[in-house]
Structure formats: structure tokens, C-alpha cells
Design a protein around this motif. Structure first.
Motif, PDB file in Angstrom:
ATOM      1  N   ALA A   1       0.855  -1.191   0.000  1.00  0.00           N
ATOM      2  CA  ALA A   1       0.000   0.000   0.000  1.00  0.00           C
ATOM      3  C   ALA A   1       0.883   1.231   0.000  1.00  0.00           C
ATOM      4  CB  ALA A   1      -0.920   0.008   1.219  1.00  0.00           C
ATOM      5  N   GLN A   2       0.565   2.193  -0.856  1.00  0.00           N
ATOM      6  CA  GLN A   2       1.307   3.434  -0.933  1.00  0.00           C
ATOM      7  C   GLN A   2       0.329   4.595  -0.869  1.00  0.00           C
ATOM      8  OE1 GLN A   2       4.703   3.918  -0.955  1.00  0.00           O
ATOM      9  NE2 GLN A   2       4.184   6.084  -0.734  1.00  0.00           N
ATOM     10  N   ASN A   3       0.178   5.155   0.326  1.00  0.00           N
ATOM     11  CA  ASN A   3      -0.775   6.246   0.546  1.00  0.00           C
ATOM     12  C   ASN A   3      -2.158   5.879   0.000  1.00  0.00           C
ATOM     13  OD1 ASN A   3      -1.508   8.785   1.542  1.00  0.00           O
ATOM     14  ND2 ASN A   3      -1.092   9.800  -0.405  1.00  0.00           N
ATOM     15  N   GLN A   4      -2.572   4.673   0.296  1.00  0.00           N
ATOM     16  CA  GLN A   4      -3.818   4.124  -0.241  1.00  0.00           C
ATOM     17  C   GLN A   4      -4.985   4.392   0.706  1.00  0.00           C
ATOM     18  OE1 GLN A   4      -3.804  -0.155  -0.621  1.00  0.00           O
ATOM     19  NE2 GLN A   4      -5.284  -0.138  -2.297  1.00  0.00           N
ATOM     20  N   PRO A   5      -6.170   4.728   0.178  1.00  0.00           N
ATOM     21  CA  PRO A   5      -7.333   4.846   1.062  1.00  0.00           C
ATOM     22  C   PRO A   5      -7.561   3.538   1.821  1.00  0.00           C
ATOM     23  CG  PRO A   5      -7.825   5.756  -1.098  1.00  0.00           C
ATOM     24  CD  PRO A   5      -6.493   5.076  -1.220  1.00  0.00           C
ATOM     25  N   LEU A   6      -7.832   3.672   3.104  1.00  0.00           N
ATOM     26  CA  LEU A   6      -7.979   2.481   3.933  1.00  0.00           C
ATOM     27  C   LEU A   6      -9.095   1.577   3.434  1.00  0.00           C
ATOM     28  CD1 LEU A   6      -7.136   0.891   6.443  1.00  0.00           C
ATOM     29  CD2 LEU A   6      -8.755   2.290   7.767  1.00  0.00           C
ATOM     30  N   GLY A   7     -10.189   2.161   2.945  1.00  0.00           N
ATOM     31  CA  GLY A   7     -11.283   1.350   2.445  1.00  0.00           C
ATOM     32  C   GLY A   7     -10.847   0.434   1.315  1.00  0.00           C
ATOM     33  N   ASP A   8     -10.061   0.977   0.367  1.00  0.00           N
ATOM     34  CA  ASP A   8      -9.557   0.161  -0.740  1.00  0.00           C
ATOM     35  C   ASP A   8      -8.624  -0.931  -0.222  1.00  0.00           C
ATOM     36  OD1 ASP A   8     -10.976   1.774  -2.445  1.00  0.00           O
ATOM     37  OD2 ASP A   8      -9.247   2.944  -3.109  1.00  0.00           O
ATOM     38  N   PHE A   9      -7.782  -0.567   0.744  1.00  0.00           N
ATOM     39  CA  PHE A   9      -6.858  -1.545   1.312  1.00  0.00           C
ATOM     40  C   PHE A   9      -7.617  -2.688   1.995  1.00  0.00           C
ATOM     41  CE2 PHE A   9      -4.405  -3.153   4.903  1.00  0.00           C
ATOM     42  CZ  PHE A   9      -3.219  -3.532   4.286  1.00  0.00           C
ATOM     43  N   LEU A  10      -8.648  -2.348   2.755  1.00  0.00           N
ATOM     44  CA  LEU A  10      -9.407  -3.375   3.476  1.00  0.00           C
ATOM     45  C   LEU A  10     -10.195  -4.268   2.529  1.00  0.00           C
ATOM     46  CD1 LEU A  10     -10.677  -1.293   6.525  1.00  0.00           C
ATOM     47  CD2 LEU A  10      -8.841  -3.011   6.506  1.00  0.00           C
TER      48      LEU A  10
ATOM     49  N   ARG B   1      -9.072 -13.216   3.888  1.00  0.00           N
ATOM     50  CA  ARG B   1      -9.584 -13.588   5.200  1.00  0.00           C
ATOM     51  C   ARG B   1     -10.901 -14.339   5.071  1.00  0.00           C
ATOM     52  NH1 ARG B   1      -8.073 -11.382   9.921  1.00  0.00           N
ATOM     53  NH2 ARG B   1     -10.178 -11.622  10.718  1.00  0.00           N
ATOM     54  N   PRO B   2     -11.041 -15.508   5.696  1.00  0.00           N
ATOM     55  CA  PRO B   2     -12.347 -16.163   5.753  1.00  0.00           C
ATOM     56  C   PRO B   2     -13.280 -15.393   6.683  1.00  0.00           C
ATOM     57  CG  PRO B   2     -10.769 -17.354   7.101  1.00  0.00           C
ATOM     58  CD  PRO B   2      -9.996 -16.278   6.392  1.00  0.00           C
ATOM     59  N   GLY B   3     -14.569 -15.500   6.466  1.00  0.00           N
ATOM     60  CA  GLY B   3     -15.530 -14.796   7.299  1.00  0.00           C
ATOM     61  C   GLY B   3     -15.761 -13.373   6.823  1.00  0.00           C
ATOM     62  N   LEU B   4     -16.223 -12.523   7.741  1.00  0.00           N
ATOM     63  CA  LEU B   4     -16.591 -11.158   7.410  1.00  0.00           C
ATOM     64  C   LEU B   4     -15.618 -10.156   8.012  1.00  0.00           C
ATOM     65  CD1 LEU B   4     -20.469 -11.089   7.863  1.00  0.00           C
ATOM     66  CD2 LEU B   4     -19.190 -11.215   5.740  1.00  0.00           C
ATOM     67  N   LEU B   5     -15.216  -9.192   7.209  1.00  0.00           N
ATOM     68  CA  LEU B   5     -14.436  -8.044   7.676  1.00  0.00           C
ATOM     69  C   LEU B   5     -15.207  -6.800   7.293  1.00  0.00           C
ATOM     70  CD1 LEU B   5     -11.921  -6.704   8.865  1.00  0.00           C
ATOM     71  CD2 LEU B   5     -10.866  -6.856   6.591  1.00  0.00           C
ATOM     72  N   ARG B   6     -15.657  -6.032   8.295  1.00  0.00           N
ATOM     73  CA  ARG B   6     -16.440  -4.823   8.057  1.00  0.00           C
ATOM     74  C   ARG B   6     -15.771  -3.628   8.716  1.00  0.00           C
ATOM     75  NH1 ARG B   6     -22.489  -7.301   9.408  1.00  0.00           N
ATOM     76  NH2 ARG B   6     -22.732  -8.474   7.462  1.00  0.00           N
ATOM     77  N   TRP B   7     -16.132  -2.436   8.257  1.00  0.00           N
ATOM     78  CA  TRP B   7     -15.585  -1.216   8.847  1.00  0.00           C
ATOM     79  C   TRP B   7     -16.577  -0.074   8.678  1.00  0.00           C
ATOM     80  CZ3 TRP B   7     -13.775  -3.902   4.711  1.00  0.00           C
ATOM     81  CH2 TRP B   7     -13.854  -3.305   3.459  1.00  0.00           C
ATOM     82  N   GLU B   8     -16.482   0.888   9.603  1.00  0.00           N
ATOM     83  CA  GLU B   8     -17.374   2.039   9.563  1.00  0.00           C
ATOM     84  C   GLU B   8     -16.998   2.955   8.396  1.00  0.00           C
ATOM     85  OE1 GLU B   8     -19.999   2.559  11.387  1.00  0.00           O
ATOM     86  OE2 GLU B   8     -19.698   0.714  12.524  1.00  0.00           O
ATOM     87  N   PRO B   9     -17.982   3.608   7.766  1.00  0.00           N
ATOM     88  CA  PRO B   9     -17.696   4.490   6.620  1.00  0.00           C
ATOM     89  C   PRO B   9     -16.695   5.596   6.931  1.00  0.00           C
ATOM     90  CG  PRO B   9     -20.056   4.078   6.800  1.00  0.00           C
ATOM     91  CD  PRO B   9     -19.423   3.491   8.025  1.00  0.00           C
ATOM     92  N   GLU B  10     -16.644   6.049   8.204  1.00  0.00           N
ATOM     93  CA  GLU B  10     -15.719   7.124   8.558  1.00  0.00           C
ATOM     94  C   GLU B  10     -14.257   6.735   8.350  1.00  0.00           C
ATOM     95  OE1 GLU B  10     -18.728   7.143  12.000  1.00  0.00           O
ATOM     96  OE2 GLU B  10     -18.368   5.922  10.205  1.00  0.00           O
ATOM     97  N   LEU B  11     -13.978   5.436   8.280  1.00  0.00           N
ATOM     98  CA  LEU B  11     -12.599   4.983   8.131  1.00  0.00           C
ATOM     99  C   LEU B  11     -12.133   4.925   6.687  1.00  0.00           C
ATOM    100  CD1 LEU B  11     -12.624   2.051  10.723  1.00  0.00           C
ATOM    101  CD2 LEU B  11     -11.883   4.412  11.071  1.00  0.00           C
ATOM    102  N   GLU B  12     -13.048   5.030   5.745  1.00  0.00           N
ATOM    103  CA  GLU B  12     -12.716   4.858   4.332  1.00  0.00           C
ATOM    104  C   GLU B  12     -11.565   5.755   3.878  1.00  0.00           C
ATOM    105  OE1 GLU B  12     -13.817   3.279   1.461  1.00  0.00           O
ATOM    106  OE2 GLU B  12     -15.152   1.866   2.455  1.00  0.00           O
ATOM    107  N   ALA B  13     -11.571   7.017   4.302  1.00  0.00           N
ATOM    108  CA  ALA B  13     -10.633   7.996   3.756  1.00  0.00           C
ATOM    109  C   ALA B  13      -9.282   8.022   4.455  1.00  0.00           C
ATOM    110  CB  ALA B  13     -11.258   9.387   3.801  1.00  0.00           C
ATOM    111  N   LEU B  14      -9.116   7.292   5.559  1.00  0.00           N
ATOM    112  CA  LEU B  14      -7.791   7.224   6.184  1.00  0.00           C
ATOM    113  C   LEU B  14      -6.789   6.649   5.184  1.00  0.00           C
ATOM    114  CD1 LEU B  14      -8.641   5.853   9.750  1.00  0.00           C
ATOM    115  CD2 LEU B  14      -8.130   8.211   9.096  1.00  0.00           C
ATOM    116  N   ARG B  15      -5.526   6.999   5.335  1.00  0.00           N
ATOM    117  CA  ARG B  15      -4.500   6.571   4.386  1.00  0.00           C
ATOM    118  C   ARG B  15      -3.532   5.591   5.046  1.00  0.00           C
ATOM    119  NH1 ARG B  15      -5.200   8.174  -1.094  1.00  0.00           N
ATOM    120  NH2 ARG B  15      -6.881   9.707  -0.960  1.00  0.00           N
ATOM    121  N   VAL B  16      -3.105   4.612   4.255  1.00  0.00           N
ATOM    122  CA  VAL B  16      -2.192   3.603   4.761  1.00  0.00           C
ATOM    123  C   VAL B  16      -1.051   3.406   3.771  1.00  0.00           C
ATOM    124  CG1 VAL B  16      -3.620   1.754   3.789  1.00  0.00           C
ATOM    125  CG2 VAL B  16      -1.979   1.223   5.586  1.00  0.00           C
TER     126      VAL B  16
END
Length: 324
Positions: free
Chosen positions: A243-252, A259-274
């Protein structure tokens, strides 16, 4: 190399449908809930099938009322017998849906497969090397010099002069003395050349050559614009997610493929950068690294049901950090 679907996998999907029908009937007691939790926790395949079964609640919303009525005002000794018959009927539709979605026939019958989170390297008889990414499936016909990508993502390295053709949903890729990665998405197919060059034959439009460090998306209407990438950077073939300054939502969204199962996140986290490089052999550790470096918390309902939420009393606009 054809293989039939395993009876174990079919039984897991069938069991998930029956658990769903039991809970929706309103007849489940505390022991039933405890047994369901134990079944879910016993392995990732069970939990993954249960999460898919949960999606059936609204699709088959008429079933619970029918089941409940079938068990009302019955003497207790016969209540379970009536419920068992009702569950047998009610489970038919969810089971068919689960089997059809989780175990499509073309994947069942594929020559080579990987499960979620699995990475596999297969040497071919002609000296070529085939790698499969997470949740992928291919058919191999060396007599016809063809590999068909059924699902997911593959890398093919052809050392000899005799070309191999990759048949994908939106076109053909002819590979000779080259290495190429092909990823099948819902609406396109991404082709990336790691070394050498390949010939592309889209379903529509002109043929084209793709060279080392170039990639393109094939769609139903033809090839998209060619762009460049660094072929020397590690990627899934090396078990790494970059990841290079990637939006967290895209990274997740990308991480969730492993990952097996479900991975969810709140919309407020989408714009964080990783930014960073992350080993794919331990996605729980990846989530822990994110929580240690970004304003978020990891909440695990079970090992296979994880939700990321904003961390309290932390500023939302956090500068990107290298957390690999």
C-alpha cells in the motif's frame, strides 16, 4: 485432473442452512444457541458458511412464520418431530442457494483450486510454473496448450518457446518466454506483465502487445488504457500486500480477499490513508498493525466476524504512516 466436490464442503453448507432454519423458526433454546456457537467456532469453513447463511434472512423472510405456525400448540413430545420435518423442507431453498453461491459448478470441476487465504505454486509438466492466489481456480490442458482462469487470480511463467494461452472471460493472453499475472474481477480482467511480453486478443477490438511493467484491463467492449507499474515490487506472489498512501477502504477490500468470514468497517474509516508492506500469512496481525498506527479499533465478535470502528477521542484526519 477433474475432481468432484467434497462431501465435507457440501455438508457444511447444508448444516448452515439447517441452523438458519432452526433459529428463524423461533424454536431454538439456549442449548441450541450454545451448540451453534460451538459449531461456528470449530473451524473457519463453518463460520464462513454461517455468515453467508445470515444473508438469507431477508430473502426467505416468509419461512420463519410458516415454521413457527407449524410448531404452535403441539404437545411437547411431538414438537421436535414436527419441527424436524419443517426444517427439512425449509432448508431445501437455503441449501440450494448456499451450494450454488458458495460452490459454483465450474469451480467444483476445476483442475486446480485454492481456498480463501491459500496460495499455491504448481510446476507444470512442460517446465512452466503456475501460481494461484487466494480463492482461485483454473483448468489446465497442456495438450491444447491452454490454461483457463475460472475464478480469482493466477500467475504463469513460461520458460520454453512453445506458447501457452490463458483463456479468460474477456479475452485470450498468449504467453511465451514471459511471466504474466491475470486477475478476474466481476466486470473486467486485469493483465500485468512481470517479464517479457505477451499478446492480447480481446473479445472485441484489435489485438495488442503488452510488455514488461505494463498492465491493462480487458472488458466486454475491449481493452482499456495501458498503464505502468513496478514489476520489481513484491506482491501476492511473494505473499505480500503493498500500500502506498492508499485509502484504507480500498486496502481493506483487498485484504478481505485473504480472510475467511466477514471483515467490516465504519464508513468514517474509508478515507484514512495507509502505507506499508504487509505479510498475507497473518491477516490478524495486519489488523493489529492498523489499530496500532491509525485511529481505529478492532472489534471481534468471533475470529471470523471482525469490525473496525473509529477510535474515540482521536482526530479523524490523520497523516499517512508507514506501518508495514
Amino acid at each position: 485432473m477433474r475432481s468432484a466436490p467434497s462431501s465435507e464442503t457440501r455438508e457444511v453448507a447444508r448444516a448452515a442452512a439447517q441452523w438458519l432454519a432452526l433459529l428463524e423458526s423461533g424454536a431454538a433454546n439456549a442449548d441450541d444457541h450454545a451448540r451453534l456457537q460451538h459449531w461456528r467456532n470449530s473451524n473457519s469453513q463453518n463460520e464462513s458458511a454461517w455468515q453467508k447463511a445470515q444473508l438469507l434472512r431477508q430473502r426467505f423472510s416468509a419461512l420463519p412464520s410458516a415454521l413457527a405456525l407449524a410448531t404452535l400448540d403441539r404437545p411437547d413430545p411431538s414438537r421436535r418431530a414436527v419441527l424436524k420435518r419443517a426444517l427439512g423442507v425449509a432448508a431445501l431453498v437455503p441449501t440450494a442457494w448456499l451450494l450454488g453461491r458458495q460452490l459454483p459448478l465450474d469451480v467444483w470441476r476445476a483442475d486446480l483450486q485454492t481456498s480463501t487465504g491459500e496460495h499455491r505454486t504448481v510446476p507444470l509438466a512442460d517446465g512452466s510454473s503456475l501460481q494461484l492466489n487466494t480463492a482461485s481456480a483454473v483448468n489446465v490442458d497442456l495438450g491444447a496448450r491452454q490454461v483457463t482462469l475460472v475464478r480469482g487470480e493466477m500467475a504463469l511463467k513460461v520458460a520454453g518457446s512453445a506458447p501457452l494461452t490463458i483463456q479468460a472471460r474477456y479475452g485470450r493472453i498468449i504467453v511465451s518466454r514471459s511471466e504474466v499475472c491475470v486477475r478476474l474481477n466481476e466486470h473486467d480482467c486485469r493483465v500485468s506483465v512481470v517479464s517479457g511480453s505477451v499478446q492480447l486478443q480481446p473479445l472485441f477490438g484489435p489485438q495488442l502487445e503488452l510488455r514488461e511493467g505494463q498492465r491493462v484491463r480487458l472488458r466486454a467492449e475491449g481493452a482499456g488504457q495501458i498503464d505502468a507499474f513496478d514489476a520489481q515490487l513484491p506482491g501476492w506472489r511473494d505473499g505480500v500486500l503493498m500500500a502506498q498512501n492508499q485509502p484504507l477502504g480500498d486496502f481493506l477490500r483487498e485484504l478481505s480477499r485473504y480472510r475467511p468470514g466477514l471483515l467490516r468497517w465504519e464508513p468514517e474509516l474509508e478515507a484514512l490513508r495507509v502505507t506499508g508492506s504487509f505479510r498475507l500469512d497473518n491477516t490478524d496481525r495486519v489488523l493489529s498493525l492498523l489499530a496500532a498506527s491509525l485511529p481505529l479499533q478492532v472489534h471481534s465478535r468471533t475470529r471470523y466476524w471482525v469490525t473496525l470502528i473509529p477510535q474515540k477521542n482521536q482526530p479523524k484526519n490523520t497523516p499517512p504512516k508507514n506501518i508495514g
